[in-house]
Motif scaffolding. Sequence first.
Motif, mmCIF file in Angstrom:
data_model
loop_
_atom_site.group_PDB
_atom_site.id
_atom_site.type_symbol
_atom_site.label_atom_id
_atom_site.label_comp_id
_atom_site.label_asym_id
_atom_site.label_seq_id
_atom_site.Cartn_x
_atom_site.Cartn_y
_atom_site.Cartn_z
ATOM 1 N N HIS A 33 0.803 -1.218 0.000
ATOM 2 C CA HIS A 33 0.000 0.000 0.000
ATOM 3 C C HIS A 33 0.832 1.262 0.000
ATOM 4 O O HIS A 33 0.351 2.302 0.355
ATOM 5 N N GLU A 63 -4.560 4.462 0.006
ATOM 6 C CA GLU A 63 -5.509 3.583 0.672
ATOM 7 C C GLU A 63 -6.798 3.572 -0.133
ATOM 8 O O GLU A 63 -7.021 4.454 -0.967
ATOM 9 N N SER A 64 -7.634 2.595 0.126
ATOM 10 C CA SER A 64 -8.930 2.525 -0.542
ATOM 11 C C SER A 64 -9.813 3.642 -0.012
ATOM 12 O O SER A 64 -9.795 3.963 1.183
ATOM 13 N N GLY A 68 -15.061 1.892 -0.695
ATOM 14 C CA GLY A 68 -14.409 1.317 -1.865
ATOM 15 C C GLY A 68 -14.372 2.231 -3.067
ATOM 16 O O GLY A 68 -14.104 1.798 -4.185
ATOM 17 N N VAL A 71 -9.027 4.955 -5.158
ATOM 18 C CA VAL A 71 -7.811 4.883 -4.353
ATOM 19 C C VAL A 71 -7.419 6.314 -4.009
ATOM 20 O O VAL A 71 -7.293 7.169 -4.887
ATOM 21 N N GLY A 104 -11.368 0.992 -6.897
ATOM 22 C CA GLY A 104 -11.093 0.971 -5.469
ATOM 23 C C GLY A 104 -10.895 -0.418 -4.904
ATOM 24 O O GLY A 104 -10.684 -1.383 -5.630
ATOM 25 N N GLY A 105 -10.964 -0.494 -3.607
ATOM 26 C CA GLY A 105 -10.788 -1.752 -2.903
ATOM 27 C C GLY A 105 -9.330 -2.136 -2.754
ATOM 28 O O GLY A 105 -8.428 -1.452 -3.226
ATOM 29 N N SER A 106 -9.092 -3.251 -2.076
ATOM 30 C CA SER A 106 -7.711 -3.676 -1.828
ATOM 31 C C SER A 106 -6.995 -4.054 -3.114
ATOM 32 O O SER A 106 -5.795 -3.835 -3.248
ATOM 33 N N VAL A 109 -5.755 -0.823 -4.609
ATOM 34 C CA VAL A 109 -4.598 -0.315 -3.873
ATOM 35 C C VAL A 109 -3.344 -1.082 -4.292
ATOM 36 O O VAL A 109 -2.286 -0.482 -4.541
#
Length: 147
Positions: A33, A63-64, A68, A71, A104-106, A109
């Motif tokens: 990240h 970060e997200s 979500g 980023v 977005g979301g992990s 990231v």
Amino acid sequence: EAAQLDPLAAANALRNAQASASSRWTGPPSPPHSGGAAGERGKSALPPPSPKGESAGVGLVVESGRDGEGVIVKEVVEGGAAAASARIRVGDRITTIAGQQITGGSDGVRAVTALLEGAPGSEVHLTMEREDQSAYSVVLQRGSGRR
């Protein structure tokens, strides 16, 4: 118009390109990240790997976004190219990197982190959006305090 790209596919494509261009790819040195304190990757979405697997970022920690949504810049690292640009602020949303739409979301990231890192001295093109919905573009040089 930016091309839509699955963030996880972008990160995997980046890893595959680096692995095939180098006999041994050890992965980015920055923590997860983080775009690295020093710079970013090349001019394309799949930047050229550096000769010895060296990698640099642009000085962004991401970060997200809330729910979500994209980023978001969590931190602009002092001494990095992002700080030197004097344009990127905490809370700005990254909308494209090298013309590729960012989600977005992990997974988003992870993809952003992979796309921000690259060969020291290479450039990366970002399109950003402020909380007030105003958009701007910036070109940063990886591994330098120069924009």
